[in-house]
Design a protein around this motif. Structure first.
Motif, PDB file in Angstrom:
ATOM      1  N   VAL A  52      65.200  28.139  45.758  1.00  0.00           N
ATOM      2  CA  VAL A  52      65.020  27.109  46.909  1.00  0.00           C
ATOM      3  C   VAL A  52      63.501  26.882  47.196  1.00  0.00           C
ATOM      4  O   VAL A  52      62.847  28.017  47.135  1.00  0.00           O
ATOM      5  CB  VAL A  52      65.654  27.187  48.046  1.00  0.00           C
ATOM      6  N   ALA A  53      63.190  25.673  47.174  1.00  0.00           N
ATOM      7  CA  ALA A  53      61.729  25.512  47.260  1.00  0.00           C
ATOM      8  C   ALA A  53      61.264  24.937  48.700  1.00  0.00           C
ATOM      9  O   ALA A  53      61.877  23.800  49.167  1.00  0.00           O
ATOM     10  CB  ALA A  53      61.102  24.525  46.329  1.00  0.00           C
ATOM     11  N   ALA A 106      56.458  26.725  47.375  1.00  0.00           N
ATOM     12  CA  ALA A 106      56.465  28.134  47.153  1.00  0.00           C
ATOM     13  C   ALA A 106      58.246  28.115  46.634  1.00  0.00           C
ATOM     14  O   ALA A 106      59.081  27.295  47.508  1.00  0.00           O
ATOM     15  CB  ALA A 106      56.330  28.843  48.061  1.00  0.00           C
ATOM     16  N   LEU A 107      58.536  28.849  45.794  1.00  0.00           N
ATOM     17  CA  LEU A 107      60.115  28.860  45.488  1.00  0.00           C
ATOM     18  C   LEU A 107      60.312  30.316  45.845  1.00  0.00           C
ATOM     19  O   LEU A 107      59.752  31.379  45.935  1.00  0.00           O
ATOM     20  CB  LEU A 107      60.060  28.845  43.954  1.00  0.00           C
ATOM     21  N   TYR A 108      61.658  30.376  46.505  1.00  0.00           N
ATOM     22  CA  TYR A 108      62.399  31.814  46.755  1.00  0.00           C
ATOM     23  C   TYR A 108      63.582  31.810  46.163  1.00  0.00           C
ATOM     24  O   TYR A 108      64.547  30.994  45.910  1.00  0.00           O
ATOM     25  CB  TYR A 108      62.214  31.602  48.150  1.00  0.00           C
ATOM     26  N   ARG A 109      64.054  32.961  45.843  1.00  0.00           N
ATOM     27  CA  ARG A 109      65.153  33.210  45.103  1.00  0.00           C
ATOM     28  C   ARG A 109      66.218  32.916  46.184  1.00  0.00           C
ATOM     29  O   ARG A 109      66.147  33.348  47.396  1.00  0.00           O
ATOM     30  CB  ARG A 109      65.189  34.910  45.084  1.00  0.00           C
ATOM     31  N   TYR A 110      67.295  32.307  45.675  1.00  0.00           N
ATOM     32  CA  TYR A 110      68.393  31.834  46.766  1.00  0.00           C
ATOM     33  C   TYR A 110      69.564  32.944  46.516  1.00  0.00           C
ATOM     34  O   TYR A 110      70.063  33.111  45.507  1.00  0.00           O
ATOM     35  CB  TYR A 110      69.046  30.560  46.513  1.00  0.00           C
ATOM     36  N   GLU A 113      49.021  48.590  27.491  1.00  0.00           N
ATOM     37  CA  GLU A 113      48.768  47.873  26.215  1.00  0.00           C
ATOM     38  C   GLU A 113      49.843  48.230  25.284  1.00  0.00           C
ATOM     39  O   GLU A 113      50.298  49.466  25.016  1.00  0.00           O
ATOM     40  CB  GLU A 113      47.578  48.425  25.641  1.00  0.00           C
ATOM     41  N   GLY A 114      50.455  47.081  24.639  1.00  0.00           N
ATOM     42  CA  GLY A 114      51.552  47.439  23.713  1.00  0.00           C
ATOM     43  C   GLY A 114      52.872  47.121  24.103  1.00  0.00           C
ATOM     44  O   GLY A 114      53.960  47.140  23.467  1.00  0.00           O
ATOM     45  N   SER A 115      52.792  47.080  25.592  1.00  0.00           N
ATOM     46  CA  SER A 115      54.163  46.699  26.276  1.00  0.00           C
ATOM     47  C   SER A 115      54.583  45.266  25.736  1.00  0.00           C
ATOM     48  O   SER A 115      53.842  44.509  25.331  1.00  0.00           O
ATOM     49  CB  SER A 115      54.147  46.488  27.684  1.00  0.00           C
ATOM     50  N   ARG A 116      56.002  44.992  25.650  1.00  0.00           N
ATOM     51  CA  ARG A 116      56.480  43.637  25.195  1.00  0.00           C
ATOM     52  C   ARG A 116      56.135  42.662  26.251  1.00  0.00           C
ATOM     53  O   ARG A 116      56.253  42.893  27.390  1.00  0.00           O
ATOM     54  CB  ARG A 116      57.991  43.773  24.948  1.00  0.00           C
ATOM     55  N   PRO A 117      56.132  41.311  25.775  1.00  0.00           N
ATOM     56  CA  PRO A 117      55.656  40.422  26.760  1.00  0.00           C
ATOM     57  C   PRO A 117      57.159  40.320  27.536  1.00  0.00           C
ATOM     58  O   PRO A 117      58.241  40.468  27.117  1.00  0.00           O
ATOM     59  CB  PRO A 117      55.202  39.351  25.887  1.00  0.00           C
ATOM     60  N   SER A 118      56.900  39.646  28.663  1.00  0.00           N
ATOM     61  CA  SER A 118      58.005  39.277  29.620  1.00  0.00           C
ATOM     62  C   SER A 118      57.886  37.763  30.050  1.00  0.00           C
ATOM     63  O   SER A 118      56.903  37.020  29.766  1.00  0.00           O
ATOM     64  CB  SER A 118      57.873  40.090  30.886  1.00  0.00           C
ATOM     65  N   PHE A 119      58.810  37.084  30.598  1.00  0.00           N
ATOM     66  CA  PHE A 119      58.942  35.799  30.764  1.00  0.00           C
ATOM     67  C   PHE A 119      59.679  35.478  32.143  1.00  0.00           C
ATOM     68  O   PHE A 119      60.336  36.440  32.753  1.00  0.00           O
ATOM     69  CB  PHE A 119      60.065  35.067  29.697  1.00  0.00           C
ATOM     70  N   GLY A 120      59.048  34.505  32.944  1.00  0.00           N
ATOM     71  CA  GLY A 120      59.542  34.435  34.215  1.00  0.00           C
ATOM     72  C   GLY A 120      59.096  32.970  34.822  1.00  0.00           C
ATOM     73  O   GLY A 120      58.728  32.137  34.135  1.00  0.00           O
ATOM     74  N   ARG A 121      59.545  32.658  36.065  1.00  0.00           N
ATOM     75  CA  ARG A 121      59.222  31.456  36.611  1.00  0.00           C
ATOM     76  C   ARG A 121      58.259  31.572  37.761  1.00  0.00           C
ATOM     77  O   ARG A 121      58.286  32.668  38.661  1.00  0.00           O
ATOM     78  CB  ARG A 121      60.640  31.093  37.262  1.00  0.00           C
ATOM     79  N   VAL A 122      57.161  30.781  37.914  1.00  0.00           N
ATOM     80  CA  VAL A 122      56.258  30.868  38.816  1.00  0.00           C
ATOM     81  C   VAL A 122      56.821  30.470  40.104  1.00  0.00           C
ATOM     82  O   VAL A 122      57.300  29.495  40.516  1.00  0.00           O
ATOM     83  CB  VAL A 122      55.073  29.832  38.621  1.00  0.00           C
ATOM     84  N   LEU A 123      56.524  31.571  41.173  1.00  0.00           N
ATOM     85  CA  LEU A 123      57.342  31.097  42.664  1.00  0.00           C
ATOM     86  C   LEU A 123      56.332  30.791  43.825  1.00  0.00           C
ATOM     87  O   LEU A 123      56.345  30.022  44.372  1.00  0.00           O
ATOM     88  CB  LEU A 123      57.852  32.617  43.084  1.00  0.00           C
TER      89      LEU A 123
END
Length: 324
Positions: free
Chosen positions: A249-250, A239-243, A13-23
């Motif tokens: 790449v999906a 599904a997405l994968y890190r290239y 609790e209290g941690s900063r929010p984060s942002f990302g991409r749904v894989l």
């Protein structure tokens, strides 16, 4: 780290929010890449009630810690989406969101190219304002001089002739083999730094190509049904994968069904570049290129400057659009 691997940080609790991409989405759990790690998250109830969209693979989301888990609290705007009608419900099914380009994958043989599917995917990409190119895979099964298309040329048979028509329309075409590695270097460069969806019918080798391009990915690869000559589904959800060189790449399920979502019949010809260009010469501005008098498209088909098969694909999509 394995491209599909997941780490689960311990939020407080209290941690900063984060942002990302749904894989990936599985069993109500959203696997989100925040550029440092892949986080398991759930969807906050308020988002479910207030956001009319369903969170999809490729969406950009904001995460906040709640107790000992991360929750998606906000979904960012989509700049693009590859979508279709859902099979069982009359609603939009987003295949992948925030896409830069679509690689329409076909195979030289086993299975033979499904040109209607290729036309639909190219039209879908064009109408969604997403760049598209054609990947002709399994060139190792088509020896030069054999009955199949020659590597890189499209050969002389009906399938090869059909594939050559796309290059003539200005569709970038790449020839590849996941088995022999032919064309993989050029394809790898084409994917770098972008979000790319590999899509096409079952059995054309999408997962095999990704396995060859992304070390350690190890996607399940299926076999062709001897009885039906069609591929069996091995990818069951997008599904997405890190290239590794940069980007994503999906892998998408093999598409046996593709009905375009929210399709305006008047806009459809924009998905067929040659029909849109020739159609400007029709007698009527709203010509649908069926049986109208002085239709420039029908005349071009009779002259052979527009492929009859392409007009048939257009008319089938037009019929579907007018029924929805």
């Amino acid at each position: 780290m394995n491209p599909g691997g997941v780490s689960t940080p311990s939020p407080t609790e209290g941690s900063r929010p984060s942002f990302g991409r749904v894989l990936r989405i599985a069993g109500g759990v959203y696997h989100v890449d925040d550029s440092n790690s892949v986080i398991r998250a759930t969807l906050r109830g308020r988002v479910k009630r207030t956001d009319s969209r369903i969170v999809s693979v490729g969406d950009l989301v904001e995460l906040e810690p709640v107790g000992d888990e991360m929750r998606i609290v906000r979904v960012g705007p989509r700049r693009s989406a590859l979508a279709r009608h859902g099979v069982s419900k009359r609603r939009e099914q987003v295949i992948v969101a925030n896409v830069d380009q679509v690689a329409v994958v076909v195979s030289v043989t086993a299975p033979d190219p499904d040109f209607l599917m290729v036309d639909r995917l190219l039209a879908l990409a064009a109408l969604s304002e997403i760049e598209a190119f054609l990947v002709v895979n399994k060139t190792d099964l088509a020896p030069v001089g054999g009955s199949g298309p020659a590597r890189g040329s499209g050969g002389g048979d009906a399938a090869g002739s059909g594939l050559r028509q796309y290059a003539a329309l200005g569709v970038e075409t790449m020839w590849t083999s996941a088995e022999s590695a032919e064309g993989l270097e050029a394809l790898a460069a084409r994917l770098e730094g972008r979000v790319t969806v590999l899509s096409g019918q079952s059995g054309v080798g999408k997962s095999s190509l990704l396995n060859a391009l992304v070390p350690g990915l190890d996607l399940r690869v299926g076999q062709i049904s001897a009885r039906r000559g069609r591929g069996r589904h091995t990818t069951v959800a997008s599904a997405l994968y890190r290239y590794p060189p940069g980007g994503y790449v999906a892998d998408t399920p093999g598409l046996q069904y593709l009905a375009l979502w929210d399709l305006d019949p008047a806009r459809l010809q924009r998905g067929f570049v040659e029909i849109a260009a020739v159609g400007e010469g029709c007698r009527f501005a709203d010509c649908r290129h069926r049986v109208e008098p002085d239709c420039a498209v029908i005349a071009a088909v009779e002259r052979g400057t527009i492929a009859r098969r392409r007009r048939e694909s257009y008319l089938r999509l037009l019929d579907e659009a007018e029924k929805t």
